[in-house]
Scaffold this motif. Structure first.
Motif, PDB file in Angstrom:
ATOM      1  N   TRP A  29     -34.945  17.760  32.808  1.00 20.65           N
ATOM      2  CA  TRP A  29     -35.962  16.938  32.147  1.00 20.65           C
ATOM      3  C   TRP A  29     -37.042  16.520  33.131  1.00 20.65           C
ATOM      4  N   SER A  30     -36.653  16.090  34.313  1.00 16.83           N
ATOM      5  CA  SER A  30     -37.621  15.626  35.300  1.00 16.83           C
ATOM      6  C   SER A  30     -38.624  16.720  35.644  1.00 16.83           C
ATOM      7  N   LYS A  31     -38.128  17.933  35.845  1.00 16.46           N
ATOM      8  CA  LYS A  31     -39.003  19.052  36.202  1.00 16.46           C
ATOM      9  C   LYS A  31     -39.911  19.435  35.037  1.00 16.46           C
ATOM     10  N   ALA A  32     -39.354  19.495  33.835  1.00 19.08           N
ATOM     11  CA  ALA A  32     -40.135  19.886  32.668  1.00 19.08           C
ATOM     12  C   ALA A  32     -41.146  18.808  32.291  1.00 19.08           C
ATOM     13  N   GLU A  33     -40.750  17.539  32.434  1.00 13.01           N
ATOM     14  CA  GLU A  33     -41.671  16.457  32.105  1.00 13.01           C
ATOM     15  C   GLU A  33     -42.859  16.466  33.062  1.00 13.01           C
ATOM     16  N   ARG A  34     -42.612  16.762  34.337  1.00  8.97           N
ATOM     17  CA  ARG A  34     -43.722  16.833  35.286  1.00  8.97           C
ATOM     18  C   ARG A  34     -44.698  17.944  34.900  1.00  8.97           C
ATOM     19  N   ALA A  35     -44.146  19.104  34.506  1.00  7.44           N
ATOM     20  CA  ALA A  35     -45.011  20.197  34.062  1.00  7.44           C
ATOM     21  C   ALA A  35     -45.814  19.778  32.830  1.00  7.44           C
ATOM     22  N   HIS A  36     -45.187  19.008  31.937  1.00  8.18           N
ATOM     23  CA  HIS A  36     -45.848  18.506  30.731  1.00  8.18           C
ATOM     24  C   HIS A  36     -47.058  17.654  31.109  1.00  8.18           C
ATOM     25  N   HIS A  37     -46.902  16.790  32.114  1.00  9.18           N
ATOM     26  CA  HIS A  37     -48.000  15.921  32.537  1.00  9.18           C
ATOM     27  C   HIS A  37     -49.081  16.712  33.258  1.00  9.18           C
TER      28      HIS A  37
ATOM     29  N   LEU B  60     -52.036  16.601  41.992  1.00  4.50           N
ATOM     30  CA  LEU B  60     -51.184  15.942  41.009  1.00  4.50           C
ATOM     31  C   LEU B  60     -49.756  15.747  41.487  1.00  4.50           C
ATOM     32  N   THR B  61     -49.334  16.518  42.481  1.00  3.46           N
ATOM     33  CA  THR B  61     -47.983  16.410  43.010  1.00  3.46           C
ATOM     34  C   THR B  61     -48.063  16.142  44.501  1.00  3.46           C
ATOM     35  N   PRO B  62     -46.991  15.639  45.130  1.00  2.00           N
ATOM     36  CA  PRO B  62     -47.046  15.251  46.547  1.00  2.00           C
ATOM     37  C   PRO B  62     -47.459  16.409  47.458  1.00  2.00           C
ATOM     38  N   ALA B  63     -48.302  16.087  48.464  1.00  2.00           N
ATOM     39  CA  ALA B  63     -48.842  17.119  49.350  1.00  2.00           C
ATOM     40  C   ALA B  63     -47.776  17.752  50.233  1.00  2.00           C
ATOM     41  N   ASP B  64     -46.712  17.016  50.549  1.00  2.00           N
ATOM     42  CA  ASP B  64     -45.700  17.554  51.463  1.00  2.00           C
ATOM     43  C   ASP B  64     -44.631  18.370  50.750  1.00  2.00           C
ATOM     44  N   GLU B  65     -44.768  18.497  49.427  1.00  2.00           N
ATOM     45  CA  GLU B  65     -43.725  19.159  48.645  1.00  2.00           C
ATOM     46  C   GLU B  65     -43.693  20.672  48.877  1.00  2.00           C
ATOM     47  N   PHE B  66     -44.862  21.279  49.095  1.00  2.00           N
ATOM     48  CA  PHE B  66     -44.906  22.732  49.208  1.00  2.00           C
ATOM     49  C   PHE B  66     -44.064  23.223  50.380  1.00  2.00           C
ATOM     50  N   LEU B  67     -44.318  22.700  51.574  1.00  2.00           N
ATOM     51  CA  LEU B  67     -43.556  23.159  52.737  1.00  2.00           C
ATOM     52  C   LEU B  67     -42.076  22.803  52.601  1.00  2.00           C
ATOM     53  N   ALA B  68     -41.806  21.611  52.071  1.00  2.00           N
ATOM     54  CA  ALA B  68     -40.398  21.216  51.896  1.00  2.00           C
ATOM     55  C   ALA B  68     -39.684  22.175  50.944  1.00  2.00           C
ATOM     56  N   GLU B  69     -40.359  22.560  49.879  1.00  2.00           N
ATOM     57  CA  GLU B  69     -39.764  23.500  48.927  1.00  2.00           C
ATOM     58  C   GLU B  69     -39.582  24.869  49.565  1.00  2.00           C
TER      59      GLU B  69
ATOM     60  N   LEU C  55     -50.331  27.661  59.317  1.00  2.00           N
ATOM     61  CA  LEU C  55     -51.483  27.596  58.422  1.00  2.00           C
ATOM     62  C   LEU C  55     -51.768  26.170  57.964  1.00  2.00           C
ATOM     63  N   LEU C  56     -50.711  25.440  57.631  1.00  2.00           N
ATOM     64  CA  LEU C  56     -50.891  24.137  56.992  1.00  2.00           C
ATOM     65  C   LEU C  56     -50.942  22.977  57.978  1.00  2.00           C
ATOM     66  N   THR C  57     -50.565  23.207  59.237  1.00  2.00           N
ATOM     67  CA  THR C  57     -50.589  22.130  60.226  1.00  2.00           C
ATOM     68  C   THR C  57     -52.029  21.685  60.478  1.00  2.00           C
ATOM     69  N   GLY C  58     -52.294  20.456  60.178  1.00  2.00           N
ATOM     70  CA  GLY C  58     -53.618  19.889  60.418  1.00  2.00           C
ATOM     71  C   GLY C  58     -54.693  20.374  59.471  1.00  2.00           C
ATOM     72  N   ARG C  59     -54.330  21.015  58.367  1.00  2.00           N
ATOM     73  CA  ARG C  59     -55.349  21.524  57.432  1.00  2.00           C
ATOM     74  C   ARG C  59     -55.047  21.041  56.004  1.00  2.00           C
ATOM     75  N   PRO C  60     -55.047  19.760  55.788  1.00  2.00           N
ATOM     76  CA  PRO C  60     -54.726  19.238  54.451  1.00  2.00           C
ATOM     77  C   PRO C  60     -55.739  19.670  53.392  1.00  2.00           C
TER      78      PRO C  60
ATOM     79  N   SER D 281     -43.234  25.435  38.098  1.00  2.00           N
ATOM     80  CA  SER D 281     -43.289  25.689  39.540  1.00  2.00           C
ATOM     81  C   SER D 281     -44.592  25.221  40.159  1.00  2.00           C
ATOM     82  N   SER D 282     -45.407  24.502  39.400  1.00  2.00           N
ATOM     83  CA  SER D 282     -46.705  24.056  39.910  1.00  2.00           C
ATOM     84  C   SER D 282     -46.527  23.053  41.042  1.00  2.00           C
ATOM     85  N   LEU D 283     -47.209  23.326  42.170  1.00  2.00           N
ATOM     86  CA  LEU D 283     -47.166  22.473  43.353  1.00  2.00           C
ATOM     87  C   LEU D 283     -48.571  22.326  43.908  1.00  2.00           C
ATOM     88  N   THR D 284     -48.749  21.363  44.789  1.00  2.00           N
ATOM     89  CA  THR D 284     -49.961  21.288  45.586  1.00  2.00           C
ATOM     90  C   THR D 284     -49.804  22.302  46.714  1.00  2.00           C
ATOM     91  N   LEU D 285     -50.605  23.374  46.685  1.00  2.00           N
ATOM     92  CA  LEU D 285     -50.380  24.516  47.566  1.00  2.00           C
ATOM     93  C   LEU D 285     -51.712  25.159  47.964  1.00  2.00           C
TER      94      LEU D 285
END
Length: 517
Positions: free
Chosen positions: A238-246, A319-328, A365-370, A407-411
């Motif tokens: 539900w949490s994942k699908a609800e986020r996609a819904h938003h 829309l989603t946390p910036a650090d999520e992509f690398l963590a995922e 690539l992502l170090t220091g390039r937000p 699967s949408s992320l800030t990427l």
């Protein structure tokens, strides 16, 4: 039998601007078998109905009855089928039931204006049914009616509530048995032997319980509601699908609701039942379209797809946390290699080496390039792209819509581009002419023309994420028992080639440019 149960004529309802004869002709032309006129507090006399049949020119087997819509003090508007006189406003339900025990009483449009009826009202002892679909209710309100009907299992009908010619007969009611007069119609309704006309189709292959619902009758204008109901099994899902819904809601607010570039519109959500409802998109996947389209049309489809993606990236949403992509990625990349190790695959070392290079380059690539991070799709490929037309006879109404945003992320935008190119080649590898007719440069050129700006090292980034996607494809092949296939060897080789082609050069990565490469 399909019957229109709720409609108004300009002769006897001040709110209507369609004549009775035009209404009857349109309902008959749409393929329905009958109509019940339900003007406000007015019952058509039998001679009036006979004259109406002659004016409309419809055959004798087409049923023309008259009921009426009555404003009651208990529930507001109620459809009355079987009273033999016109009833004045304010007539109580109890009086209607006492005077006309054989009549069927149906609560009209109870979900209109955002209302949510109580179970007690829906089970009111003087009612015989509930009108759950109505053109004067929104899609969300019709969906609420559908959900409560399934939950409470009361007798339900549909009624168009027609006041104009264009949407006549949109929401008919299906009766199980043939009818000959209004008394039979009322009797069948009171016994529950009728229901709204709709199709509910479980979607095969879904991880969750997904049902596609198409409401109403198809007409020349193709106006029918199509909704997708998703029921999740666990709070995690539900949490994942609800986020996609938003995310879909935000994208619809940023220009993806209508026009040539779209997403499915979110309609409703219910955390108590873990249910999400969104608009169903009428169309076929890009994959299916390209397999059957003439070359010129297929090229247009691919270019529209590229422009859709560029428009998403141009929004630069966060829309989603910036650090999520690398963590995922730190969770996903080792999982891909573990698939090789679990079966002792001979190319395990090769997969591990690809993973190590991808991991190191993603971090660098992502170090220091937000500024690289924006909301992306995350799973952009030909089977997640739908192409359709609002009107089948009008090619100018062509649109492209992306689906499946779980699967949408800030990427980095290059992630979506590289992933699409890798998936495109893999999905169509068994159709070599497709790869010849639709070279990846066609997609890239359209994408870059639509993008407002890209990094100077954008192409290198695309190759990095192409390699990363190929590694995920290889892991998937192992998962489905194809670890020994030639395709697995091919995608690993192509991953290595992409990493070589995307090798960064000194000084790359800081300048921006717009337009085509």
């Amino acid at each position: 039998m399909l019957i229109e149960m709720h409609c108004h004529t300009e002769e006897h309802s001040r709110c209507s601007f369609v004549s009775a004869a035009d209404l009857v002709r349109r309902i008959h032309a749409k393929g329905l078998q009958g109509i019940v006129l339900t003007d406000h507090h007015y019952l058509w006399p039998q001679k009036g109905l006979e004259a109406l049949r002659r004016r409309a020119g419809v055959p004798e087997h087409f049923l023309i009855f008259s009921g009426q819509e009555v404003k009651t003090p208990e529930l507001g508007d109620v459809l009355v089928y079987g009273a033999d006189v016109s009833l004045p406003p304010g007539t109580p339900l109890s009086e209607i039931r006492r005077r006309f025990p054989g009549a069927a009483l149906v609560w009209a449009h109870p979900y209109r204006s955002g209302r949510l009826p109580t179970e007690a009202d829906l089970r009111h002892p003087l009612l015989d049914g509930i009108e759950i679909f109505n053109s004067n209710q929104s899609v969300r309100e019709n969906c609420r009616g559908l959900r409560q009907w399934h939950q409470l299992r009361f007798t339900a009908i549909a009624g168009t509530d027609t006041h104009g010619p264009s949407y006549a007969g949109l929401y008919p009611t299906l009766f199980d048995h043939p009818l000959s007069d209004l008394a039979e119609l009322a009797g069948e309704l009171k016994k529950g032997r009728c229901r709204p006309f709709l199709k509910e189709i479980p979607k095969a292959g879904s991880k969750n319980r997904v049902t596609e619902v198409t409401i109403g009758a198809k007409g020349l204008d193709e106006i029918r509601e199509r909704i997708i109901i998703k029921t999740l099994d666990t709070p995690c899902q539900w949490s994942k699908a609800e986020r996609a819904h938003h995310i879909l809601q935000s994208l619809s607010d940023h220009g993806f609701a209508r026009g040539p570039y779209r997403v499915p519109l979110p309609i409703d959500e219910d955390s108590s039942t873990l249910t999400l409802i969104e608009e169903g998109v009428r169309g076929r996947s890009l994959y299916d379209r390209l397999l059957g389209a003439p070359k010129a049309e297929g090229r247009r489809y691919l270019q529209l797809t590229a422009r859709w993606l560029a428009r998403l990236h141009n929004c630069r949403l966060l829309l989603t946390p910036a650090d999520e992509f690398l963590a995922e990625e730190q969770r996903r990349l080792p999982r891909y290699v573990q698939r090789f190790l679990d079966i002792g695959h001979p190319h395990s070392r090769r997969a591990a080496e690809i993973m190590e290079v991808v991991d190191e380059r993603e971090r660098r690539l992502l170090t220091g390039r937000p500024e690289l991070l924006i909301q992306g799709h995350g799973d952009f490929h030909p089977k997640n792209i739908l192409l359709g037309q609002d009107r089948q006879d009008d090619p100018s109404t062509l649109f492209v819509a992306a689906i499946d945003f779980e699967s949408s992320l800030t990427l980095p935008p290059a992630y979506d581009v590289g992933s699409f190119l890798a998936q495109f080649r893999n999905q169509f590898f068994g159709h070599p002419q497709i790869l010849v007719d639709y070279p990846e440069e066609l997609f890239l050129s359209a994408y870059l023309e639509e993008r407002s700006a890209v990094e100077d090292d954008f192409h290198g980034q695309v190759e990095l994420f192409r390699a990363r996607t190929n590694l995920s494809i290889a892991a998937y092949l192992i998962k489905v028992g194809m670890g020994g296939s030639e395709d697995l060897w091919r995608v690993l080789v192509e991953a290595e080639q992409a990493l070589s082609a995307g090798m960064p050069t000194p000084g790359e990565g800081r300048r921006h440019r717009g337009g085509p490469a």
